[in-house]
Design an enzyme around this catalytic site. Structure first.
Site, PDB file in Angstrom:
ATOM      1  N   GLY A  78       0.841  -1.207   0.000  1.00 46.07           N
ATOM      2  CA  GLY A  78       0.000   0.000   0.000  1.00 46.07           C
ATOM      3  C   GLY A  78       0.866   1.242   0.000  1.00 46.07           C
ATOM      4  O   GLY A  78       0.494   2.272   0.566  1.00 46.07           O
ATOM      5  N   GLN A  87      -1.098   8.037   0.842  1.00 43.75           N
ATOM      6  CA  GLN A  87      -0.593   9.293   1.412  1.00 43.75           C
ATOM      7  C   GLN A  87       0.636   9.049   2.302  1.00 43.75           C
ATOM      8  O   GLN A  87       1.687   9.643   2.122  1.00 43.75           O
ATOM      9  CB  GLN A  87      -1.731   9.921   2.229  1.00 43.75           C
ATOM     10  CG  GLN A  87      -1.471  11.315   2.733  1.00 43.75           C
ATOM     11  CD  GLN A  87      -2.359  11.664   3.928  1.00 43.75           C
ATOM     12  OE1 GLN A  87      -2.996  10.811   4.538  1.00 43.75           O
ATOM     13  NE2 GLN A  87      -2.394  12.935   4.263  1.00 43.75           N
ATOM     14  N   LEU A  88       0.516   8.126   3.256  1.00 42.17           N
ATOM     15  CA  LEU A  88       1.623   7.860   4.182  1.00 42.17           C
ATOM     16  C   LEU A  88       2.694   6.973   3.543  1.00 42.17           C
ATOM     17  O   LEU A  88       3.894   7.170   3.747  1.00 42.17           O
ATOM     18  CB  LEU A  88       1.068   7.187   5.444  1.00 42.17           C
ATOM     19  CG  LEU A  88       2.077   6.812   6.515  1.00 42.17           C
ATOM     20  CD1 LEU A  88       2.752   8.043   7.107  1.00 42.17           C
ATOM     21  CD2 LEU A  88       1.395   6.012   7.631  1.00 42.17           C
ATOM     22  N   ASP A 110       2.137  -1.748  -4.446  1.00 45.39           N
ATOM     23  CA  ASP A 110       0.747  -1.287  -4.386  1.00 45.39           C
ATOM     24  C   ASP A 110      -0.017  -2.028  -5.487  1.00 45.39           C
ATOM     25  O   ASP A 110       0.594  -2.639  -6.373  1.00 45.39           O
ATOM     26  CB  ASP A 110       0.674   0.238  -4.606  1.00 45.39           C
ATOM     27  CG  ASP A 110      -0.573   0.832  -3.966  1.00 45.39           C
ATOM     28  OD1 ASP A 110      -0.436   1.536  -2.956  1.00 45.39           O
ATOM     29  OD2 ASP A 110      -1.691   0.566  -4.464  1.00 45.39           O
ATOM     30  N   ILE A 111      -1.334  -1.918  -5.444  1.00 46.03           N
ATOM     31  CA  ILE A 111      -2.150  -2.599  -6.464  1.00 46.03           C
ATOM     32  C   ILE A 111      -2.086  -1.853  -7.803  1.00 46.03           C
ATOM     33  O   ILE A 111      -2.373  -2.413  -8.850  1.00 46.03           O
ATOM     34  CB  ILE A 111      -3.599  -2.779  -5.950  1.00 46.03           C
ATOM     35  CG1 ILE A 111      -4.354  -3.803  -6.778  1.00 46.03           C
ATOM     36  CG2 ILE A 111      -4.337  -1.451  -5.871  1.00 46.03           C
ATOM     37  CD1 ILE A 111      -5.485  -4.465  -6.058  1.00 46.03           C
ATOM     38  N   ASP A 168      -1.129  -7.392  -5.433  1.00 45.42           N
ATOM     39  CA  ASP A 168      -2.416  -7.408  -4.749  1.00 45.42           C
ATOM     40  C   ASP A 168      -2.238  -8.211  -3.466  1.00 45.42           C
ATOM     41  O   ASP A 168      -2.058  -9.429  -3.505  1.00 45.42           O
ATOM     42  CB  ASP A 168      -3.469  -8.056  -5.665  1.00 45.42           C
ATOM     43  CG  ASP A 168      -4.830  -8.142  -4.993  1.00 45.42           C
ATOM     44  OD1 ASP A 168      -4.956  -7.702  -3.832  1.00 45.42           O
ATOM     45  OD2 ASP A 168      -5.767  -8.646  -5.647  1.00 45.42           O
ATOM     46  N   TYR A 204     -14.397   0.751   9.293  1.00 49.26           N
ATOM     47  CA  TYR A 204     -12.951   0.999   9.356  1.00 49.26           C
ATOM     48  C   TYR A 204     -12.471   0.910  10.809  1.00 49.26           C
ATOM     49  O   TYR A 204     -11.484   0.237  11.124  1.00 49.26           O
ATOM     50  CB  TYR A 204     -12.694   2.389   8.766  1.00 49.26           C
ATOM     51  CG  TYR A 204     -11.293   2.931   8.909  1.00 49.26           C
ATOM     52  CD1 TYR A 204     -10.217   2.350   8.248  1.00 49.26           C
ATOM     53  CD2 TYR A 204     -11.053   4.074   9.679  1.00 49.26           C
ATOM     54  CE1 TYR A 204      -8.937   2.891   8.369  1.00 49.26           C
ATOM     55  CE2 TYR A 204      -9.788   4.615   9.792  1.00 49.26           C
ATOM     56  CZ  TYR A 204      -8.730   4.015   9.138  1.00 49.26           C
ATOM     57  OH  TYR A 204      -7.472   4.553   9.240  1.00 49.26           O
ATOM     58  N   LYS A 257      -9.924  -1.649  12.737  1.00 50.71           N
ATOM     59  CA  LYS A 257      -8.732  -1.197  13.469  1.00 50.71           C
ATOM     60  C   LYS A 257      -8.702  -1.803  14.865  1.00 50.71           C
ATOM     61  O   LYS A 257      -7.661  -2.253  15.335  1.00 50.71           O
ATOM     62  CB  LYS A 257      -8.694   0.339  13.537  1.00 50.71           C
ATOM     63  CG  LYS A 257      -8.380   1.002  12.197  1.00 50.71           C
ATOM     64  CD  LYS A 257      -7.059   0.524  11.628  1.00 50.71           C
ATOM     65  CE  LYS A 257      -6.703   1.094  10.289  1.00 50.71           C
ATOM     66  NZ  LYS A 257      -5.584   0.425   9.623  1.00 50.71           N
ATOM     67  N   ILE A 310      -3.740  12.715   9.271  1.00 44.22           N
ATOM     68  CA  ILE A 310      -2.382  13.058   8.831  1.00 44.22           C
ATOM     69  C   ILE A 310      -2.467  14.060   7.684  1.00 44.22           C
ATOM     70  O   ILE A 310      -3.230  13.865   6.735  1.00 44.22           O
ATOM     71  CB  ILE A 310      -1.617  11.792   8.394  1.00 44.22           C
ATOM     72  CG1 ILE A 310      -1.501  10.834   9.582  1.00 44.22           C
ATOM     73  CG2 ILE A 310      -0.228  12.147   7.869  1.00 44.22           C
ATOM     74  CD1 ILE A 310      -0.831   9.524   9.247  1.00 44.22           C
TER      75      ILE A 310
HETATM   76  C1  AKB Z   1      -9.620   8.736   8.340  1.00 46.02           C
HETATM   77  O1  AKB Z   1     -10.054   9.882   8.443  1.00 46.02           O
HETATM   78  O2  AKB Z   1     -10.314   7.761   8.040  1.00 46.02           O
HETATM   79  C2  AKB Z   1      -8.153   8.500   8.643  1.00 46.02           C
HETATM   80  C3  AKB Z   1      -7.934   8.116  10.062  1.00 46.02           C
HETATM   81  C4  AKB Z   1      -8.127   9.103  11.149  1.00 46.02           C
HETATM   82  O3  AKB Z   1      -7.593   7.002  10.324  1.00 46.02           O
HETATM   83  N1  AKB Z   1      -7.401   9.670   8.326  1.00 46.02           N
END
Ligand code: AKB
Length: 312
Positions: free
Chosen positions: A9, A13-14, A35-36, A52, A142, A146, A172
């Protein structure tokens, strides 16, 4: 055995900036970006593999063939895009992490890095100076990936001794690559639009405070954690890391000091509810105590640097 690092990946951005940071430390021959998609921009300047991560066998083969010793696994769907296809976000974010952890265990990798996020917290988490250990009740898919991912990392460390390390990133902000599908993206978009159009319509309300970090600090935090001796890394789920906390109105007034005719307007959308469920500021005492985390950039310094680089 020499160090060979694979970033998965890396086109994000990062990933783009971490690849550059790692190439400076280890040399281009020892850092493989993947990356893909095809390589873009600075990623073309060193080793690159179009890959992938969901193809487990190919991933394992590649690691063996290239004698990879460390993986930075950054591929994921973020908070806003994840809500558009929750089932796919779960599959991509979780299965890819499990493939990487399995590879680390079975192929005896030296270290793994995997990013968590403030999205792992939720509406009943204390919002100010959110502590390292507290209620975690994420509302986005998401955030759920996490939180589950943090537990998987800790499980692989305890059960198999995999040296896996992680940070709970705030939003970020950087100028080299646009972000992709997050709730904190406004804090990057606003600078691009300030330079190009002198106006910005924000998808969060004026007083929505969120924890944020400049890219230079995010890269530094990641490399500091990964370079720290293993015994100093006492938390194997994921470390809180903080730098600053601000709201859209504050960024706008800081930009106005550089671009006096800059105008901001507000039209909150579905991302407002996501932002409202997240912490407003972060207590990162364990990261500071365990491996010496220290940020450098606040809102003023970051704004000056963003505008200088974007104008150039
Ligand atoms: C998002 O906004 O989804 C990310 C995060 C805070 O993990 N930048």
């Amino acid at each position: 055995m020499q160090t060979t690092i694979l970033l998965i990946g890396a086109g994000g951005q990062l990933g783009t900036e971490l690849t550059q940071g790692l190439r400076k430390i280890y040399g281009s021959d020892h850092v493989i970006a993947s990356d893909i998609r095809d390589a873009q921009g600075a990623l073309k300047e060193g080793r690159y593999e179009k890959m992938d991560v969901m193809q487990r066998d190919k991933l394992f083969e590649f690691i063996k063939k290239n004698q990879v010793t460390q993986i930075y696994h950054l591929a994921a769907l973020l908070s806003a895009t994840g809500e558009k296809d929750p089932r796919w976000a779960w599959k991509l974010n979780m299965e890819s992490l499990l493939f990487v952890l399995e590879a680390a265990h079975e192929l005896k990798l030296h270290k793994v890095y995997w990013p968590s996020s403030i999205a792992a917290f939720g509406p009943t988490t204390p919002k100010q100076n959110t502590p390292q250990y507290t209620i975690m009740d994420p509302t986005t898919v998401y955030g759920i990936t996490k939180l589950a991912g943090e537990l998987w990392c800790e499980y692989y460390f305890r059960r198999y001794g995999v040296d896996v390390r992680s940070l709970r990133y705030p939003g970020i902000i950087g100028w080299k690559t646009p972000p992709g599908g997050g709730t904190t993206d406004y804090a990057v978009d606003i600078y691009f639009k300030a330079i190009k159009e002198k106006k910005y319509e924000c998808f969060l309300s004026a007083d929505t405070y969120l924890p944020m970090m400049y890219m230079d600090d995010a890269v530094k935090a990641t490399l500091d954690l990964m370079e720290a001796p293993a015994e100093k890394v006492k938390i194997r789920s994921s470390y809180n890391v903080g730098a600053m906390s601000f709201c859209p109105a504050q960024v706008a007034s800081t930009i106005k000091r550089h671009i006096p005719d800059f105008q901001i307007s507000y039209k909150p959308d579905f991302r407002q509810a996501i932002a409202d469920s997240w912490p407003k500021s972060i207590d990162d005492t364990p990261a500071r105590q365990d491996w010496g985390w220290k940020h450098q950039f606040g809102l003023e310094e970051m704004t000056a640097d963003m505008l200088k680089n974007l104008s150039a």
